[in-house]
Design an enzyme around this catalytic site. Structure first.
Site, mmCIF file in Angstrom:
data_model
loop_
_atom_site.group_PDB
_atom_site.id
_atom_site.type_symbol
_atom_site.label_atom_id
_atom_site.label_comp_id
_atom_site.label_asym_id
_atom_site.label_seq_id
_atom_site.Cartn_x
_atom_site.Cartn_y
_atom_site.Cartn_z
ATOM 1 N N GLN A 69 2.110 4.030 -23.355
ATOM 2 C CA GLN A 69 1.339 3.573 -22.309
ATOM 3 C C GLN A 69 -0.218 3.913 -22.915
ATOM 4 O O GLN A 69 -1.166 2.904 -22.614
ATOM 5 C CB GLN A 69 1.312 4.885 -21.376
ATOM 6 N N ASP A 84 9.134 -2.429 -19.032
ATOM 7 C CA ASP A 84 8.277 -3.463 -19.588
ATOM 8 C C ASP A 84 8.628 -4.782 -19.848
ATOM 9 O O ASP A 84 8.148 -5.704 -19.559
ATOM 10 C CB ASP A 84 7.439 -2.787 -20.532
ATOM 11 N N GLU A 96 1.745 5.087 -11.659
ATOM 12 C CA GLU A 96 2.693 3.718 -11.877
ATOM 13 C C GLU A 96 3.833 3.912 -12.471
ATOM 14 O O GLU A 96 4.894 3.334 -11.726
ATOM 15 C CB GLU A 96 1.808 2.956 -12.759
ATOM 16 N N HIS A 97 3.851 4.587 -13.395
ATOM 17 C CA HIS A 97 5.452 4.749 -13.930
ATOM 18 C C HIS A 97 5.589 6.372 -14.241
ATOM 19 O O HIS A 97 4.799 7.158 -14.343
ATOM 20 C CB HIS A 97 5.241 4.576 -15.461
ATOM 21 N N HIS A 143 -4.018 -15.832 30.979
ATOM 22 C CA HIS A 143 -2.851 -15.618 30.439
ATOM 23 C C HIS A 143 -1.934 -15.268 31.527
ATOM 24 O O HIS A 143 -0.688 -15.804 31.430
ATOM 25 C CB HIS A 143 -3.156 -14.086 29.699
ATOM 26 N N HIS A 177 -2.251 0.636 -24.560
ATOM 27 C CA HIS A 177 -2.557 -0.371 -23.684
ATOM 28 C C HIS A 177 -3.936 -0.683 -23.451
ATOM 29 O O HIS A 177 -4.906 -1.727 -23.541
ATOM 30 C CB HIS A 177 -1.846 -0.257 -22.298
#
Ligand SMILES: NC(=O)c1ccc[n+]([C@@H]2O[C@H](COP(=O)([O-])OP(=O)(O)OC[C@H]3O[C@@H](n4cnc5c(N)ncnc54)[C@H](O)[C@@H]3O)[C@@H](O)[C@H]2O)c1
Ligand SMILES: N[C@H](CO)Cc1c[nH]c[nH+]1
Ligand SMILES: [Zn+2]
Length: 432
Positions: free
Chosen positions: A259, A361, A327-328, A420, A262
């Site tokens: 990770q 991934d 996220e993970h 209405h 990245h």
């Protein structure tokens, strides 16, 4: 080195809260620059794209054309070796299979008052897919964005990808063809987002824009929202690994670094109940960094944003994971299924010692475009529903209108909306 926390320390709560509040994205204010770029594309169309691409990507679109031709896409296949192509095909097939299960069902029924009522799902007419191309290229992200759109039934799928100095990764083009992308344009940044949202002479506008990108892309997506739909604004990657001492420290270190490599702003966090194991993982991270090609990026991420949290018992881990809402989330413990059931806020959970996040991934079939920066508390990963919308459908006859109408009239009167009320009473032949 990553910071270390221990839930038994008196200052734990303060330090953990600080970790949750940490801002990892660049503080630079890009909004003004992006607003100007969008305005130029709206006013000048293709001419602005050509000028901005010369400025930011060092490419003359007058020479190459804005669109990538079908011949260029076909030629890209020859530059990809067969083993890589086979891997891409496997990924595509598995993403297609998994996302096909996300197709929602329509619903139509007649209720006890005779009202014919239901909902129908339809795809957005067109979608724009932003594929980043500044510092790295992500063929896997092409599949993750395009396949759900195709499964949803989107008729026109348009991809934009910046081509710095004219370079385009052939695997990106091959992935686009495999996933069924209809049009590809070699533009990037805020100008590409603006072109997708408002259109130019060459590019017809789309109705929804998805895909990750840098701060300029993210700001542009926020600014065009309303003119078009957008998916989530996904920021730098993150992983939380819950691991007991039965793991090989080298495996866990590899997952943390996967990770971290990245982005310098990525975040990797280990939660464990064993201090000696924590030491061993930290040592393994250091030794693996020595041979990692992207060590500079991974080192910056690990040193600035990495964390190792020691807990008295792994029973504490699910609540901490929920607060981090990563996220993970990897759960590498003997009771991984049990802990998984106790977590509710994570973009994706990877269960057991043999499920590294990296499989998600690329080839698992689940989507890797996931909510970051704790937005997993309220958001989900990209999927088929992001490319669809739901329309409710109602059909009444004279009897069912008679059954429901008077209540609608009462509520209309209570809201002071006489037109209405009359819209119903006129059909029921009731007095004014
Ligand atoms: N969450 C995910 O699934 C996922 C997947 C892949 C990539 N990402 C992220 O996407 C991002 C990709 O960023 P990138 O920069 O490599 O590529 P990018 O394509 O997002 O950005 C490149 C473009 O930025 C614009 N730009 C650069 N400098 C500018 C400036 N000074 N002013 C105006 N515009 C400027 C240019 O137009 C250029 O074409 C990374 O942060 C990466 O981590 C996330
Ligand atoms: N882990 C990234 C999403 O957070 C997706 C990715 C693409 N390629 C490799 N990884
Ligand atoms: Zn990744």
């Amino acid at each position: 080195m990553a910071q270390r926390l221990d839930t038994r320390d008196r200052d734990f709560e303060a330090r953990f809260t600080a970790l949750l509040g940490e801002k990892r994205e660049s503080a630079a204010d890009v909004n003004d620059a992006v607003a100007k770029i969008i305005a130029r594309v709206r006013e000048e169309g293709d001419a602005a794209l050509i000028d901005l691409t010369r400025q930011f990507d060092r490419l003359d679109l007058n020479e190459t054309g804005i669109a990538v031709s079908a011949d260029e896409v076909d030629a890209a296949r020859a530059q990809v070796d067969d083993a890589t192509f086979a891997a891409l095909e496997l990924a595509n097939a598995r993403i297609l299979d998994h996302h096909s299960r996300q197709r929602p069902g329509d619903d139509r029924y007649t209720d006890d008052r005779g009202v014919d009522i239901g909902q129908r799902w339809t795809p957005v007419a067109s979608a724009g897919l932003y594929v980043p191309g500044g510092t790295a290229s992500y063929p896997s992200s092409v599949l993750m964005n395009a396949v759900p759109a195709k499964v949803a039934g989107v008729k026109r799928l348009v991809m934009v990808v910046p081509s710095r100095r004219g370079e385009l990764n052939p695997l990106v083009l091959v992935a686009a063809k495999l996933a069924g992308v209809d049009e590809i344009y070699r533009i990037g940044g805020a100008q590409a987002v603006a072109a997708l949202a408002f259109g130019t002479e060459t590019i017809k506008p789309v109705v929804k824009i998805v895909g990750p990108g840098n701060a300029y892309v993210a700001a542009a997506k926020r600014q065009v929202f309303g003119q078009v739909g957008i998916d989530m604004v996904a920021g730098p990657s993150e992983v939380v690994v819950i691991a007991d001492a039965e793991n090989d420290p080298a495996w866990i270190a590899a997952d943390l670094l996967a990770q971290a490599e990245h982005d310098a702003a990525a975040q990797s966090i280990l939660i464990t109940d064993d201090a000696a194991f924590a030491d061993a993982v930290i040592e393994a991270v250091e030794s693996q960094l020595a041979t990692l090609p992207r060590a500079e990026t991974a080192r910056a991420s690990w040193d600035d944003f990495g964390a190792v949290i020691l807990v008295a018992s792994l029973d504490e881990a699910p609540a901490l994971a929920d607060r981090l809402a990563p996220e993970h989330l990897e759960i590498a413990t003997g009771n991984a299924d049990e802990l998984t059931a106790k977590v509710s806020d994570a973009g994706a959970i990877f269960v057991g010692r043999y499920t590294p996040e990296v499989i998600g991934d690329y080839v698992a079939g689940t989507n890797h475009v996931l909510p970051t920066a704790r937005s997993a508390r309220f958001a989900s990963g990209l999927g088929v529903l992001d490319f669809m919308k739901r329309t409710s459908i109602l059909k009444l006859d004279a009897d069912s209108l008679k059954a429901l109408g008077p209540s609608a009239m009462s509520l209309a009167r209570a809201e002071g909306l006489e037109a209405h009320r009359r819209s119903v009473s006129i059909r029921l032949n009731l007095p004014e």
